[in-house]
Write a protein that holds these residues in place. Structure first.
Motif, PDB file in Angstrom:
ATOM      1  N   UNK A 121      14.992  17.384  52.183  1.00  0.00           N
ATOM      2  CA  UNK A 121      15.710  16.222  52.562  1.00  0.00           C
ATOM      3  C   UNK A 121      16.906  16.882  53.434  1.00  0.00           C
ATOM      4  N   UNK A 122      17.605  18.108  52.815  1.00  0.00           N
ATOM      5  CA  UNK A 122      18.783  18.595  53.475  1.00  0.00           C
ATOM      6  C   UNK A 122      18.612  18.880  54.826  1.00  0.00           C
ATOM      7  N   UNK A 123      17.440  19.598  55.011  1.00  0.00           N
ATOM      8  CA  UNK A 123      17.135  19.957  56.630  1.00  0.00           C
ATOM      9  C   UNK A 123      16.711  18.859  57.424  1.00  0.00           C
ATOM     10  N   UNK A 124      15.742  18.081  56.841  1.00  0.00           N
ATOM     11  CA  UNK A 124      15.601  16.940  57.607  1.00  0.00           C
ATOM     12  C   UNK A 124      16.453  16.024  57.886  1.00  0.00           C
ATOM     13  N   UNK A 125      17.524  15.935  57.125  1.00  0.00           N
ATOM     14  CA  UNK A 125      18.968  15.090  57.457  1.00  0.00           C
ATOM     15  C   UNK A 125      19.493  15.705  58.775  1.00  0.00           C
ATOM     16  N   UNK A 126      19.416  17.019  58.693  1.00  0.00           N
ATOM     17  CA  UNK A 126      20.034  17.798  60.307  1.00  0.00           C
ATOM     18  C   UNK A 126      19.036  17.372  61.174  1.00  0.00           C
ATOM     19  N   UNK A 127      17.947  17.460  61.206  1.00  0.00           N
ATOM     20  CA  UNK A 127      16.818  17.314  62.209  1.00  0.00           C
ATOM     21  C   UNK A 127      16.952  15.830  62.671  1.00  0.00           C
ATOM     22  N   UNK A 128      17.144  14.703  61.826  1.00  0.00           N
ATOM     23  CA  UNK A 128      16.952  13.245  62.304  1.00  0.00           C
ATOM     24  C   UNK A 128      18.374  12.860  62.408  1.00  0.00           C
ATOM     25  N   UNK A 129      19.276  13.375  62.361  1.00  0.00           N
ATOM     26  CA  UNK A 129      20.626  12.928  62.428  1.00  0.00           C
ATOM     27  C   UNK A 129      20.763  12.176  64.019  1.00  0.00           C
ATOM     28  N   UNK A 130      20.187  12.842  65.156  1.00  0.00           N
ATOM     29  CA  UNK A 130      20.229  12.652  66.270  1.00  0.00           C
ATOM     30  C   UNK A 130      19.273  11.196  66.558  1.00  0.00           C
ATOM     31  N   UNK A 162      26.677   3.505  52.563  1.00  0.00           N
ATOM     32  CA  UNK A 162      26.212   4.634  52.894  1.00  0.00           C
ATOM     33  C   UNK A 162      26.101   5.537  54.123  1.00  0.00           C
ATOM     34  N   UNK A 163      26.631   4.616  55.105  1.00  0.00           N
ATOM     35  CA  UNK A 163      26.261   5.007  56.545  1.00  0.00           C
ATOM     36  C   UNK A 163      26.668   6.386  56.937  1.00  0.00           C
ATOM     37  N   UNK A 164      27.852   6.831  56.402  1.00  0.00           N
ATOM     38  CA  UNK A 164      28.254   8.012  56.830  1.00  0.00           C
ATOM     39  C   UNK A 164      27.787   9.339  55.687  1.00  0.00           C
ATOM     40  N   UNK A 165      26.822   9.006  54.944  1.00  0.00           N
ATOM     41  CA  UNK A 165      26.099  10.009  54.306  1.00  0.00           C
ATOM     42  C   UNK A 165      24.818  10.301  54.516  1.00  0.00           C
ATOM     43  N   UNK A 166      24.480  11.483  54.638  1.00  0.00           N
ATOM     44  CA  UNK A 166      23.311  12.167  55.023  1.00  0.00           C
ATOM     45  C   UNK A 166      23.234  13.426  54.713  1.00  0.00           C
ATOM     46  N   UNK A 167      22.021  14.196  54.198  1.00  0.00           N
ATOM     47  CA  UNK A 167      21.692  15.289  53.459  1.00  0.00           C
ATOM     48  C   UNK A 167      22.295  15.489  52.132  1.00  0.00           C
ATOM     49  N   UNK A 168      22.529  14.763  51.408  1.00  0.00           N
ATOM     50  CA  UNK A 168      23.294  14.552  50.101  1.00  0.00           C
ATOM     51  C   UNK A 168      22.149  14.341  49.021  1.00  0.00           C
ATOM     52  N   UNK A 169      22.476  15.115  48.043  1.00  0.00           N
ATOM     53  CA  UNK A 169      21.608  15.045  46.597  1.00  0.00           C
ATOM     54  C   UNK A 169      22.459  14.125  45.603  1.00  0.00           C
ATOM     55  N   UNK A 170      22.132  13.028  45.457  1.00  0.00           N
ATOM     56  CA  UNK A 170      22.923  12.390  44.408  1.00  0.00           C
ATOM     57  C   UNK A 170      22.254  12.438  42.961  1.00  0.00           C
ATOM     58  N   UNK A 171      23.062  13.071  42.245  1.00  0.00           N
ATOM     59  CA  UNK A 171      22.443  13.453  40.786  1.00  0.00           C
ATOM     60  C   UNK A 171      22.777  12.083  39.865  1.00  0.00           C
TER      61      UNK A 171
END
Length: 271
Positions: free
Chosen positions: A190-199, A253-262
């Motif tokens: 999830x973290x790495x996909x967030x970085x890849x797909x932010x564009x 949560x429009x400005x939140x990506x790559x986060x793990x919500x516990x």
């Protein structure tokens, strides 16, 4: 984007797909999206279960719904489901990957656990999540710049080791090591996909729930779990996962990506 708080949480006009959405936490999340106005697609390995859940949601929340049979270990099944969701709703704005499972009927002890069961656990919980991201994410990327939100359901099992005495004292089978490995993988992907797909304006986050009930859990286990949790209880089915999922699915949560919500009542933060 609206600056109204109510508008930020509203999913009217959007389509949410919940893989593994016919029961328990998956159904709870699908219900939250439906109540927020979304068109909802739910899947299950069992077609009748998916259709029944979709019909219940449609009747209760007066939204369009679709139930689909999806086998997350079969990429052709996933691709067909993505195509069916697009044909039904025209777009996919939210994807929740909730297919998975715990120990199953086999022993949770790694030394006693059959290799085929371990492989099935990884295939369902980790590889299946990755394949669903691939198939459904491709549809979201085609919608760029509007993008979408992916929510992968992990677990606190991917964050902390568990005291096995909690299981033996509570009279239940322990969660297997391979479950923890799969869920840790979900957090990482999830973290790495967030970085890849932010564009592409596709946000990718994960949720790590703690123990939820009451289900069919023995009271002794629920009590054991509660004593290890700062808030003094397990998560409540039908209640405690809904707002977390809706937050990550919505523009709130429009400005939140790559986060793990516990979502664990503090279990993973307390020693």
């Amino acid at each position: 984007m609206s600056d109204s708080i109510r508008d930020l949480w509203d999913l009217t006009g959007k389509t949410a797909v919940v893989i593994g959405g016919s029961k328990l936490l998956g159904y709870d999340m699908a219900a939250a999206f439906a109540e927020a106005g979304a068109t909802v697609v739910v899947s299950s390995r069992n077609a009748a279960s998916a259709v029944s859940a979709a019909e219940t949601l449609a009747e209760k929340y007066n939204v369009a719904t679709l139930g689909l049979a999806v086998n997350v270990q079969d990429y052709a099944s996933i691709e067909n489901a993505a195509a069916d969701a697009i044909a039904f709703a025209g777009r996919i704005d939210v994807l929740v990957n909730n297919a998975g499972g715990g120990s199953g009927n086999a022993s949770g002890d790694l030394l006693q656990r059959p290799v085929t069961v371990i492989e099935d656990m990884i295939a369902t919980n980790l590889t299946g999540t990755l394949l669903c991201c691939k198939a459904f994410g491709a549809k979201m990327i085609e919608q760029s710049p509007s993008g979408g939100a992916v929510i992968n359901i992990a677990s606190i099992a991917g964050l902390v080791g568990r005291d096995r005495r909690m299981y033996s004292n509570g009279g239940v089978e322990q969660q297997p090591i391979d479950y923890a490995a799969a869920k840790a993988g979900v957090i990482g992907l999830s973290r790495d996909l967030a970085a890849a797909w932010a564009q592409f304006a596709v946000r990718v986050n994960s949720i790590s729930p703690g123990g939820f009930g009451p289900r069919q859990l023995p009271n002794a286990f629920a009590d054991e779990y509660a004593t290890r949790t700062p808030l003094g209880r397990m998560g409540i089915d039908g209640q405690d996962i809904k707002s977390s999922a809706l937050f990550l699915a919505s523009e709130a949560s429009a400005y939140i990506t790559g986060h793990n919500l516990v979502v664990d009542g503090g279990f993973s933060s307390w020693r």
